[in-house]
Design an enzyme around this catalytic site. Structure first.
Site, PDB file in Angstrom:
ATOM      1  CG  HIS A 210      -1.987   0.969   1.244  1.00  0.00           C
ATOM      2  ND1 HIS A 210      -2.333   1.683   2.372  1.00  0.00           N
ATOM      3  CD2 HIS A 210      -2.809   1.386   0.256  1.00  0.00           C
ATOM      4  CE1 HIS A 210      -3.332   2.490   2.072  1.00  0.00           C
ATOM      5  NE2 HIS A 210      -3.650   2.332   0.805  1.00  0.00           N
TER       6      HIS A 210
ATOM      7  CG  HIS B 179     -10.603   5.411   1.383  1.00  0.00           C
ATOM      8  ND1 HIS B 179     -11.232   4.513   0.542  1.00  0.00           N
ATOM      9  CD2 HIS B 179      -9.286   5.349   1.064  1.00  0.00           C
ATOM     10  CE1 HIS B 179     -10.335   3.928  -0.242  1.00  0.00           C
ATOM     11  NE2 HIS B 179      -9.133   4.415   0.049  1.00  0.00           N
TER      12      HIS B 179
ATOM     13  CG  HIS C 236      -4.740   5.882  -1.891  1.00  0.00           C
ATOM     14  ND1 HIS C 236      -4.275   4.790  -1.183  1.00  0.00           N
ATOM     15  CD2 HIS C 236      -3.768   6.197  -2.785  1.00  0.00           C
ATOM     16  CE1 HIS C 236      -3.070   4.470  -1.643  1.00  0.00           C
ATOM     17  NE2 HIS C 236      -2.737   5.307  -2.605  1.00  0.00           N
TER      18      HIS C 236
ATOM     19  CG  ASP D 264      -6.511   3.799   2.331  1.00  0.00           C
ATOM     20  OD1 ASP D 264      -5.943   4.427   1.410  1.00  0.00           O
ATOM     21  OD2 ASP D 264      -6.760   2.585   2.286  1.00  0.00           O
TER      22      ASP D 264
END
Ligand code: ZN
Length: 237
Positions: A34, A115, A117, A38
């Site tokens: 990732h 959300h 990112h 987030d």
């Protein structure tokens, strides 16, 4: 080696890019990686803000990122990315200030809920995301914040700074403390100071065996005050 301290990024005014909680951090995730963090807000869409001053480099649909914006900061040394937006409010080439509203969180692209990112890249974003950095250290309430002094980050071991008032020699001490001319420092330049000793009539250490001689009228030496020095020692024991 450039000891000038004019280019620090971390002490720029920073605006958390969205209100909410970190629902997923930077790092390995589900067998992949990732490349950002987030920020979610209980499934509601919230405003998204530019984290730093900069120039919008992209405002478009970007595959898995969905509707996304990228912004370049500090003369193209850093780029931030805001993804899965429901709305984009800025266009490429637009200059933004820290905290400026640029869009709203959404769930466009590869996303399982509303959300933001958020990614940080040094110096710039690429499709393999090889320049990604963990954004969390930039969000001051999430981790130890850097010690800033007049908008410039203090380094481990720093005791002060000098500002060059008139051109003056920068010396390098060799293994026997003999001086070799490194270069001339120019008016207006600012350098971190890590030490002071009485050699050669008094010299400030700029790190890396580099020294400037204490000469009235040529340099101005300043210290940040005991509180910041104590805090620096706490962060860098
Ligand atoms: Zn994410």
């Amino acid at each position: 080696m450039n000891n000038s301290i004019a280019g620090d990024f971390t002490c720029q005014p920073f605006r958390r890019p969205a209100e909410g909680y970190i629902s997923s951090g930077y790092g390995p995730r589900n067998g992949g990686f990732h490349f950002g963090i987030d920020i979610a807000n209980h499934g509601t869409s919230v405003p998204v803000y530019a984290a730093f001053a900069g120039v919008v480099s992209r405002s478009q649909s970007m595959g898995g990122y969905g509707e996304a914006i990228t912004i370049k900061h500090r003369e193209d040394t850093v780029e931030t990315l805001y993804a899965h937006l429901s709305r984009r409010l800025v266009s490429p080439g637009e200059v933004v200030s820290p905290g400026q509203l640029i869009g709203y969180t959404g769930t466009t692209g590869d996303s399982t809920g509303i959300h933001l990112h958020f990614e940080v890249h040094e110096p710039s974003w690429n499709s393999s995301r090889s320049n990604a950095k963990n954004p969390l250290p930039l969000i001051s309430d999430e981790t130890t914040s850097p010690i800033c002094w007049d908008g410039l980050m203090m380094n481990k071991g720093q005791i002060g700074r000098i500002t060059i008032l008139k051109p003056i020699n920068l010396w390098r001490r060799d293994a026997t403390n003999k001086l070799e001319l490194e270069r001339i420092l120019n008016q207006g330049e600012v350098y971190r100071v890590y030490s002071y000793d009485e050699l050669y009539g008094g010299q400030y250490g700029l790190g890396g065996r580099l020294y400037v001689t204490k000469m009235d009228g040529y340099i101005k030496y300043e210290t940040p005050g005991q509180k910041r020095l104590d805090e620096l020692k706490r962060i860098y024991p």
